[in-house]
Design a protein around this motif. Structure first.
Motif, PDB file in Angstrom:
ATOM      1  N   VAL A  88       0.710  -1.402   0.063  1.00 45.19           N
ATOM      2  CA  VAL A  88       0.062  -0.095   0.019  1.00 45.19           C
ATOM      3  C   VAL A  88       0.963   1.435   0.075  1.00 45.19           C
ATOM      4  CG1 VAL A  88      -1.725   1.321   1.177  1.00 45.19           C
ATOM      5  CG2 VAL A  88      -1.876  -1.036   1.226  1.00 45.19           C
ATOM      6  N   MET A  89       1.750   1.095   0.990  1.00 38.94           N
ATOM      7  CA  MET A  89       3.013   2.425   0.916  1.00 38.94           C
ATOM      8  C   MET A  89       3.393   2.758  -0.468  1.00 38.94           C
ATOM      9  SD  MET A  89       2.304   3.737   3.778  1.00 38.94           S
ATOM     10  CE  MET A  89       3.570   4.837   3.826  1.00 38.94           C
ATOM     11  N   ILE A  90       3.934   1.635  -1.121  1.00 37.02           N
ATOM     12  CA  ILE A  90       4.725   1.711  -2.419  1.00 37.02           C
ATOM     13  C   ILE A  90       3.801   2.158  -3.328  1.00 37.02           C
ATOM     14  CG2 ILE A  90       5.430   0.558  -4.293  1.00 37.02           C
ATOM     15  CD1 ILE A  90       7.402   0.910  -2.282  1.00 37.02           C
ATOM     16  N   THR A  91       2.484   1.717  -3.186  1.00 33.20           N
ATOM     17  CA  THR A  91       1.509   2.224  -4.366  1.00 33.20           C
ATOM     18  C   THR A  91       1.113   3.657  -4.186  1.00 33.20           C
ATOM     19  OG1 THR A  91       0.212   0.364  -4.110  1.00 33.20           O
ATOM     20  CG2 THR A  91      -0.998   1.972  -5.111  1.00 33.20           C
ATOM     21  N   ILE A  92       1.071   4.209  -2.965  1.00 28.13           N
ATOM     22  CA  ILE A  92       0.642   5.553  -2.527  1.00 28.13           C
ATOM     23  C   ILE A  92       2.104   6.528  -3.139  1.00 28.13           C
ATOM     24  CG2 ILE A  92       0.499   7.475  -0.751  1.00 28.13           C
ATOM     25  CD1 ILE A  92      -0.976   5.162   0.925  1.00 28.13           C
ATOM     26  N   ALA A  93       3.310   5.909  -2.890  1.00 24.86           N
ATOM     27  CA  ALA A  93       4.391   6.578  -3.264  1.00 24.86           C
ATOM     28  C   ALA A  93       4.453   6.635  -4.695  1.00 24.86           C
ATOM     29  CB  ALA A  93       5.766   5.899  -2.973  1.00 24.86           C
ATOM     30  N   PHE A  94       3.874   5.741  -5.662  1.00 27.97           N
ATOM     31  CA  PHE A  94       4.054   5.727  -7.127  1.00 27.97           C
ATOM     32  C   PHE A  94       2.685   6.765  -7.561  1.00 27.97           C
ATOM     33  CE2 PHE A  94       5.529   1.230  -7.819  1.00 27.97           C
ATOM     34  CZ  PHE A  94       6.489   1.700  -8.881  1.00 27.97           C
ATOM     35  N   PHE A 111      11.728   5.430  -5.363  1.00 30.04           N
ATOM     36  CA  PHE A 111      12.930   4.660  -4.997  1.00 30.04           C
ATOM     37  C   PHE A 111      13.609   5.688  -3.914  1.00 30.04           C
ATOM     38  CE2 PHE A 111      13.368   1.457  -8.225  1.00 30.04           C
ATOM     39  CZ  PHE A 111      13.138   0.637  -7.487  1.00 30.04           C
ATOM     40  N   ASP A 112      13.512   7.257  -4.216  1.00 30.98           N
ATOM     41  CA  ASP A 112      13.775   8.284  -3.327  1.00 30.98           C
ATOM     42  C   ASP A 112      13.192   7.896  -2.062  1.00 30.98           C
ATOM     43  OD1 ASP A 112      15.870   9.308  -5.107  1.00 30.98           O
ATOM     44  OD2 ASP A 112      14.602  10.802  -5.817  1.00 30.98           O
ATOM     45  N   PHE A 113      11.905   7.758  -2.305  1.00 37.01           N
ATOM     46  CA  PHE A 113      10.858   7.715  -0.974  1.00 37.01           C
ATOM     47  C   PHE A 113      11.093   6.492  -0.330  1.00 37.01           C
ATOM     48  CE2 PHE A 113       7.068   5.468   0.370  1.00 37.01           C
ATOM     49  CZ  PHE A 113       6.631   6.197   1.666  1.00 37.01           C
ATOM     50  N   ALA A 114      11.567   5.224  -0.763  1.00 35.50           N
ATOM     51  CA  ALA A 114      11.857   4.001  -0.147  1.00 35.50           C
ATOM     52  C   ALA A 114      13.248   3.572  -0.801  1.00 35.50           C
ATOM     53  CB  ALA A 114      10.538   3.007  -0.643  1.00 35.50           C
ATOM     54  N   PRO A 115      14.234   3.953  -0.370  1.00 29.10           N
ATOM     55  CA  PRO A 115      15.692   3.539  -0.682  1.00 29.10           C
ATOM     56  C   PRO A 115      15.751   1.904  -0.632  1.00 29.10           C
ATOM     57  CG  PRO A 115      15.873   5.244   0.617  1.00 29.10           C
ATOM     58  CD  PRO A 115      14.434   4.858   0.694  1.00 29.10           C
ATOM     59  N   PRO A 116      16.324   1.251  -1.845  1.00 32.39           N
ATOM     60  CA  PRO A 116      16.291  -0.392  -1.509  1.00 32.39           C
ATOM     61  C   PRO A 116      17.470  -0.811  -0.404  1.00 32.39           C
ATOM     62  CG  PRO A 116      16.318   0.446  -3.948  1.00 32.39           C
ATOM     63  CD  PRO A 116      16.631   1.678  -2.917  1.00 32.39           C
ATOM     64  N   ASP A 117      18.391   0.239  -0.233  1.00 32.06           N
ATOM     65  CA  ASP A 117      19.381  -0.394   0.766  1.00 32.06           C
ATOM     66  C   ASP A 117      18.936   0.101   2.271  1.00 32.06           C
ATOM     67  OD1 ASP A 117      19.347   2.544   0.410  1.00 32.06           O
ATOM     68  OD2 ASP A 117      21.566   2.424   0.399  1.00 32.06           O
ATOM     69  N   SER A 118      17.650   0.655   2.503  1.00 32.39           N
ATOM     70  CA  SER A 118      17.433   1.049   3.732  1.00 32.39           C
ATOM     71  C   SER A 118      15.783   0.560   4.223  1.00 32.39           C
ATOM     72  CB  SER A 118      17.669   2.372   4.268  1.00 32.39           C
ATOM     73  OG  SER A 118      17.107   3.274   3.413  1.00 32.39           O
ATOM     74  N   SER A 119      15.210   0.179   3.423  1.00 31.33           N
ATOM     75  CA  SER A 119      13.850  -0.207   3.616  1.00 31.33           C
ATOM     76  C   SER A 119      13.393  -1.163   2.784  1.00 31.33           C
ATOM     77  CB  SER A 119      12.927   1.270   2.994  1.00 31.33           C
ATOM     78  OG  SER A 119      12.858   1.160   1.418  1.00 31.33           O
ATOM     79  N   ILE A 120      12.443  -2.050   3.603  1.00 31.34           N
ATOM     80  CA  ILE A 120      12.090  -3.426   3.134  1.00 31.34           C
ATOM     81  C   ILE A 120      11.103  -3.169   1.900  1.00 31.34           C
ATOM     82  CG2 ILE A 120      10.341  -5.246   3.778  1.00 31.34           C
ATOM     83  CD1 ILE A 120      11.055  -4.837   6.659  1.00 31.34           C
ATOM     84  N   SER A 121      10.364  -2.051   1.970  1.00 33.36           N
ATOM     85  CA  SER A 121       9.579  -1.861   0.868  1.00 33.36           C
ATOM     86  C   SER A 121      10.144  -1.380  -0.413  1.00 33.36           C
ATOM     87  CB  SER A 121       8.643  -0.677   1.020  1.00 33.36           C
ATOM     88  OG  SER A 121       7.785  -0.783   2.242  1.00 33.36           O
ATOM     89  N   GLY A 122      11.374  -0.654  -0.463  1.00 30.16           N
ATOM     90  CA  GLY A 122      12.193  -0.387  -1.490  1.00 30.16           C
ATOM     91  C   GLY A 122      12.965  -1.600  -1.794  1.00 30.16           C
ATOM     92  N   ARG A 123      13.357  -2.500  -0.942  1.00 27.79           N
ATOM     93  CA  ARG A 123      14.126  -3.667  -1.258  1.00 27.79           C
ATOM     94  C   ARG A 123      13.315  -4.691  -2.167  1.00 27.79           C
ATOM     95  NH1 ARG A 123      15.476  -5.134   3.362  1.00 27.79           N
ATOM     96  NH2 ARG A 123      17.207  -3.683   3.576  1.00 27.79           N
ATOM     97  N   LEU A 124      11.969  -4.736  -1.458  1.00 28.51           N
ATOM     98  CA  LEU A 124      11.057  -5.784  -2.320  1.00 28.51           C
ATOM     99  C   LEU A 124      10.847  -5.382  -3.818  1.00 28.51           C
ATOM    100  CD1 LEU A 124       8.990  -8.168  -2.152  1.00 28.51           C
ATOM    101  CD2 LEU A 124       7.402  -6.422  -1.131  1.00 28.51           C
ATOM    102  N   LEU A 125      10.433  -3.897  -3.672  1.00 28.90           N
ATOM    103  CA  LEU A 125      10.108  -3.426  -5.292  1.00 28.90           C
ATOM    104  C   LEU A 125      11.461  -3.640  -6.073  1.00 28.90           C
ATOM    105  CD1 LEU A 125       8.132  -1.704  -7.013  1.00 28.90           C
ATOM    106  CD2 LEU A 125       9.076   0.402  -6.124  1.00 28.90           C
TER     107      LEU A 125
END
Length: 354
Positions: free
Chosen positions: A53-59, A175-189
């Motif tokens: 849901v958070m990733i969708t909102i970020a999109f 990815f600015d909102f959810a960096p892959p190296d520091s967030s689960i959501s970003g890493r999953l995406l």
């Protein structure tokens, strides 16, 4: 999956993220249905559902704000560059010119970018013109170059309005909102889209090369095919010359430098005079024509671009009599060159200290 996302991006651009809403709505409906009868599953699945849901909102936020014009860029005024402004207004029209900021930089290139305003639905244009470009062309060639840049606007294929590029900028926002190296959501995406980056790059390069050909044809419209071809070959030859005599030696000097070497624009000013020699200029035109195709470049080769305009062989070009620096106010060009060289020198000095 990659092909599906690319196809959606080509067709819908940043609005392709709206296709996420139906499956996310279904996931949310099923998740809430677990609350009453299967509370344990409801709580356990929250670790998966909430990041989605958070990733969708970020999109959705990225769809509106990625590429948003965040701050005003100081460009050159009409009094500082009267000829350049007049040429751009003549090419693009007063409506576009009113929404344009013209910026001078130290690159041997010109480009136009679209920045979004008004929650992503308005547009502002940034026209970058390199001082080296003005130094090696004349007014007629610059007019053709500006027509090329306006062609990108007319064709709606500049970076920022090219649909696939729009979607790519939306991904960057997420990815600015959810960096892959520091967030689960970003890493999953990032894991889900890991194989998409190369496909995005290849397809963006292909579309970019197509866009250059279309903009060249736009510049050649209205009976100006010869002017467009002359400007293209002049610019290609000049870039070959500057690369060999200015930029490559400068990169070599920087490798072992203890202090900043002579800055680039001072070198360009001295080197550009040599292009008044017709034999030298045309020898570099031949080099530009013979340059191989680079599949990793966003631009077609010189020969490919001229062939698209109907020129199957290299042709002679005349040296520039008066450079396009004359489009700037007297003295402003030299002040700009000095300022850009000083900024370059300071930047290099800081880098060398490290």
């Amino acid at each position: 999956m990659a092909k599906t996302i690319l196809a959606a991006g080509r067709r819908f651009g940043r609005f392709a993220v709206l296709l996420l809403l139906p499956p996310v709505a279904i996931i949310m409906t099923v998740w809430f249905s677990l609350m009453e009868e299967h509370l344990g599953w409801f709580l356990a699945s929250a670790f998966v559902v909430l990041p989605i849901v958070m990733i969708t909102i970020a999109f959705l936020v990225g769809m509106l704000f990625a590429g948003f014009w965040r701050k005003k860029i100081r460009g050159v005024s009409r009094s500082e560059a009267p000829g350049l402004w007049s040429a751009w207004e003549s090419v693009a029209g007063s409506a576009v010119a009113r929404k344009t900021t013209i910026v001078l930089d130290d690159r041997p290139n010109a480009s136009v970018a679209v920045e979004r305003t008004l929650l992503g639905f308005g547009q502002h244009y940034i026209l970058d013109v390199g001082i080296p470009l003005l130094a090696v062309t004349d007014k007629q060639a610059m007019f053709a170059i500006l027509k090329h840049e306006n062609g990108h606007l007319l064709n709606k294929d500049v970076n920022g309005s090219l649909r696939l590029a729009e979607l790519d900028r939306t991904f960057d926002f997420v990815f600015d909102f959810a960096p892959p190296d520091s967030s689960i959501s970003g890493r999953l995406l990032f894991t889900l889209l890991g194989g998409l980056s190369q496909s995005f790059e290849r397809e963006t390069m292909r579309l970019s090369r197509d866009a250059e050909i279309k903009a060249d044809r736009q510049a050649a419209s209205g009976g100006r095919a010869e002017d467009a071809a002359q400007a293209l070959l002049l610019l290609s030859a000049s870039i070959e010359f500057l690369e060999e005599t200015v930029y490559e030696p400068l990169r070599h000097e920087l490798m072992g430098a203890m202090s900043p070497p002579t800055p680039p624009l001072k070198r360009v000013s001295a080197a550009a005079v040599k292009l008044h020699d017709a034999e030298l200029l045309n020898s570099y035109a031949q080099k530009a024509w013979a340059a191989p195709v680079d599949e990793h470049s966003s631009h077609p080769s010189c020969a490919q671009r001229l062939s698209a305009l109907g020129y199957e062989e290299c042709f002679p070009i005349k040296p520039v009599a008066t450079s396009a620096l004359a489009l700037l106010e007297d003295g402003f060009a030299q002040r700009t060159i000095a300022a850009l060289d000083e900024a370059w020198t300071n930047r290099v000095a800081d880098q060398l200290q490290w």
